[in-house]
Design a protein around this motif. Structure first.
Motif, PDB file in Angstrom:
ATOM      1  N   ALA A 163      42.322  39.894  48.201  1.00  0.00           N
ATOM      2  CA  ALA A 163      42.720  42.426  48.958  1.00  0.00           C
ATOM      3  C   ALA A 163      41.658  42.437  48.754  1.00  0.00           C
ATOM      4  O   ALA A 163      41.142  43.491  49.760  1.00  0.00           O
ATOM      5  CB  ALA A 163      43.107  42.255  47.129  1.00  0.00           C
ATOM      6  N   LEU A 164      40.565  42.241  48.151  1.00  0.00           N
ATOM      7  CA  LEU A 164      39.277  42.843  48.020  1.00  0.00           C
ATOM      8  C   LEU A 164      38.033  42.840  49.776  1.00  0.00           C
ATOM      9  O   LEU A 164      37.576  43.438  50.228  1.00  0.00           O
ATOM     10  CB  LEU A 164      37.909  42.839  46.999  1.00  0.00           C
ATOM     11  CG  LEU A 164      36.792  42.683  46.296  1.00  0.00           C
ATOM     12  CD1 LEU A 164      36.507  43.085  45.248  1.00  0.00           C
ATOM     13  CD2 LEU A 164      36.463  41.987  47.188  1.00  0.00           C
ATOM     14  N   ILE A 193      34.582  50.711  47.856  1.00  0.00           N
ATOM     15  CA  ILE A 193      35.699  50.617  48.072  1.00  0.00           C
ATOM     16  C   ILE A 193      35.874  49.419  47.467  1.00  0.00           C
ATOM     17  O   ILE A 193      37.725  48.963  46.939  1.00  0.00           O
ATOM     18  CB  ILE A 193      36.001  50.178  49.727  1.00  0.00           C
ATOM     19  CG1 ILE A 193      35.546  51.299  50.189  1.00  0.00           C
ATOM     20  CG2 ILE A 193      37.557  48.827  49.963  1.00  0.00           C
ATOM     21  CD1 ILE A 193      35.740  51.316  52.228  1.00  0.00           C
ATOM     22  N   ILE A 194      34.999  48.570  47.285  1.00  0.00           N
ATOM     23  CA  ILE A 194      35.773  47.141  46.156  1.00  0.00           C
ATOM     24  C   ILE A 194      35.951  47.695  45.626  1.00  0.00           C
ATOM     25  O   ILE A 194      36.976  46.830  44.605  1.00  0.00           O
ATOM     26  CB  ILE A 194      34.059  46.287  46.165  1.00  0.00           C
ATOM     27  CG1 ILE A 194      33.548  45.946  48.279  1.00  0.00           C
ATOM     28  CG2 ILE A 194      34.178  45.225  45.539  1.00  0.00           C
ATOM     29  CD1 ILE A 194      32.659  44.719  48.300  1.00  0.00           C
ATOM     30  N   GLY A 195      34.668  48.541  44.747  1.00  0.00           N
ATOM     31  CA  GLY A 195      35.074  48.635  43.456  1.00  0.00           C
ATOM     32  C   GLY A 195      36.378  49.254  43.254  1.00  0.00           C
ATOM     33  O   GLY A 195      37.290  49.020  42.104  1.00  0.00           O
ATOM     34  N   TYR A 196      36.661  50.892  43.631  1.00  0.00           N
ATOM     35  CA  TYR A 196      38.273  50.893  43.894  1.00  0.00           C
ATOM     36  C   TYR A 196      39.065  50.154  44.296  1.00  0.00           C
ATOM     37  O   TYR A 196      39.869  50.406  43.855  1.00  0.00           O
ATOM     38  CB  TYR A 196      38.084  52.480  44.596  1.00  0.00           C
ATOM     39  CG  TYR A 196      39.357  52.739  44.988  1.00  0.00           C
ATOM     40  CD1 TYR A 196      39.820  54.108  44.096  1.00  0.00           C
ATOM     41  CD2 TYR A 196      40.369  52.493  45.869  1.00  0.00           C
ATOM     42  CE1 TYR A 196      41.051  55.007  44.186  1.00  0.00           C
ATOM     43  CE2 TYR A 196      41.808  52.818  46.118  1.00  0.00           C
ATOM     44  CZ  TYR A 196      42.308  54.162  45.172  1.00  0.00           C
ATOM     45  OH  TYR A 196      43.259  54.911  44.201  1.00  0.00           O
ATOM     46  N   SER A 197      39.174  49.477  45.093  1.00  0.00           N
ATOM     47  CA  SER A 197      40.053  48.332  45.563  1.00  0.00           C
ATOM     48  C   SER A 197      40.381  47.818  44.091  1.00  0.00           C
ATOM     49  O   SER A 197      41.858  47.599  43.990  1.00  0.00           O
ATOM     50  CB  SER A 197      40.039  47.202  46.776  1.00  0.00           C
ATOM     51  OG  SER A 197      40.886  46.368  46.539  1.00  0.00           O
ATOM     52  N   TYR A 276      47.068  49.997  50.172  1.00  0.00           N
ATOM     53  CA  TYR A 276      47.354  48.897  50.909  1.00  0.00           C
ATOM     54  C   TYR A 276      48.582  48.096  50.405  1.00  0.00           C
ATOM     55  O   TYR A 276      48.546  46.730  50.198  1.00  0.00           O
ATOM     56  CB  TYR A 276      47.722  48.763  52.497  1.00  0.00           C
ATOM     57  CG  TYR A 276      47.602  47.757  53.148  1.00  0.00           C
ATOM     58  CD1 TYR A 276      49.654  47.705  53.581  1.00  0.00           C
ATOM     59  CD2 TYR A 276      47.561  46.872  53.996  1.00  0.00           C
ATOM     60  CE1 TYR A 276      49.824  46.715  54.513  1.00  0.00           C
ATOM     61  CE2 TYR A 276      47.871  45.374  54.489  1.00  0.00           C
ATOM     62  CZ  TYR A 276      49.534  45.599  54.904  1.00  0.00           C
ATOM     63  OH  TYR A 276      50.067  44.137  55.622  1.00  0.00           O
ATOM     64  N   SER A 277      46.542  46.525  50.127  1.00  0.00           N
ATOM     65  CA  SER A 277      46.525  45.467  49.775  1.00  0.00           C
ATOM     66  C   SER A 277      46.731  45.668  48.692  1.00  0.00           C
ATOM     67  O   SER A 277      47.402  44.410  48.154  1.00  0.00           O
ATOM     68  CB  SER A 277      45.027  45.080  49.725  1.00  0.00           C
ATOM     69  OG  SER A 277      44.354  45.498  48.911  1.00  0.00           O
ATOM     70  N   SER A 278      47.063  46.494  47.771  1.00  0.00           N
ATOM     71  CA  SER A 278      46.623  46.121  46.088  1.00  0.00           C
ATOM     72  C   SER A 278      48.651  46.427  46.543  1.00  0.00           C
ATOM     73  O   SER A 278      48.643  45.716  45.497  1.00  0.00           O
ATOM     74  CB  SER A 278      46.443  47.436  45.056  1.00  0.00           C
ATOM     75  OG  SER A 278      45.521  47.470  45.013  1.00  0.00           O
TER      76      SER A 278
END
Length: 305
Positions: A163-164, A193-197, A276-278
């Motif tokens: 997802a990341l 974004i990586i950290g948030y995702s 979306y990915s989460s």
């Protein structure tokens, strides 16, 4: 209405549609990157950035004209300062000291005495910056894999990293497709974004793990019910968090300065992709991995003496 619609979706049953959507954008991104590459800004290619300050307000059109009269053309030009007395000009080529002097003479002749700050990036340094940016993303991803593997299990780590990377590559693909400029703030946005995702994904994974304590998982349908229930239980939190941060990023994009325009744009795209990915990618990937373990035959019991 939105929550009601989202809670009615069977996320596991429709996983192939979500996978197909993400794969389509990914393929388009790969093709665009292979053919055109990224539109690298001055931070990642040879060029000069010239910051000038004066006592008088600067007119953008007039400053651009003066730079052209000196024989050069700025890739980007930003006017800032409380009195519009600061200008930042970015050039695609490396300006020699004599070239900078020509530009400053033209500006000083129009606006009086001005101070300058010059930053030049040569080809070798630009390539080094690009390589270190890639290393930063890879190291951050590796650290997340290790953390999630220890905190949860390896299946969660694999699903989380899928997802990341999905989020990071979606943003990179869109920047490549639409030829938006990639610079150092863009790299900062990707790392953010990586950290948030992963944070948003961990919230759902934590609920999945909690629900597993009280669930009897014997079949794929049991896993599907578990994942669907876990996503719905965290839906309100996920949507509210995304919406709050999205508004902040959108306001930065609309009202922020030119220097953070692409940072804000990358954040907006990353927030949407991360949410979306989460929900639609990470958990369905985990369920496929977990289902494989359910199908594995149990180890034979030790023979009784």
């Amino acid at each position: 209405m939105l929550y009601k619609w989202l809670n009615a979706i069977d996320y596991v049953k429709n996983r192939k549609k979500f996978f197909a959507f993400s794969i389509t954008i990914t393929i388009l991104g790969i093709l665009t990157l292979a053919i055109f590459g990224l539109n690298r800004g001055v931070d990642f290619k040879a060029g000069t950035t010239l910051d000038v300050n004066g006592d008088k307000p600067l007119d953008k059109a007039r400053v651009e004209a003066l730079i052209k009269e000196a024989g050069f053309e700025a890739k980007t030009l930003t006017i800032a300062g409380s009195n519009n007395n600061h200008a930042t000009a970015r050039f695609d080529t490396v300006l020699a000291q004599a070239d900078v002097t020509k530009v400053m003479d033209k500006l000083s002749g129009e606006y009086g005495t001005m101070t300058k700050e010059e930053n030049t990036v040569d080809t070798e340094l630009a390539n080094e910056l690009a390589l270190k940016a890639l290393y930063a993303v890879l190291i951050a991803s590796l650290g997340i894999i290790v953390y999630v593997s220890i905190r949860f299990e390896w299946r969660f780590a694999v699903a989380g990293i899928v997802a990341l990377l999905h989020d990071a590559f979606i943003v990179i693909s869109l920047f490549s497709i639409f030829r938006w400029e990639v610079n150092l703030p863009f790299v900062a946005a990707i790392l953010t974004i990586i950290g948030y995702s992963i944070n948003d994904t961990i919230v759902i994974f934590d609920r999945v793990r909690e629900n597993m304590r009280f669930a009897k998982l014997r079949s794929f349908n049991d896993l599907a019910d578990l994942v669907n229930a876990s996503i719905r239980q965290t839906m309100t939190r996920s949507i509210n968090t995304v919406f709050t941060v999205f508004i902040g990023a959108l306001l930065l994009f609309i009202f922020g300065s030119e220097s953070i325009k692409y940072f804000s744009l990358a954040m907006i795209l990353g927030l949407v992709s991360g949410a979306y990915s989460s929900i639609f990618i990470a958990s369905p990937v985990w369920i496929l991995l977990k289902n494989a373990s359910l199908k594995r035959p149990a180890a034979p019991a030790a023979a009784k003496e």
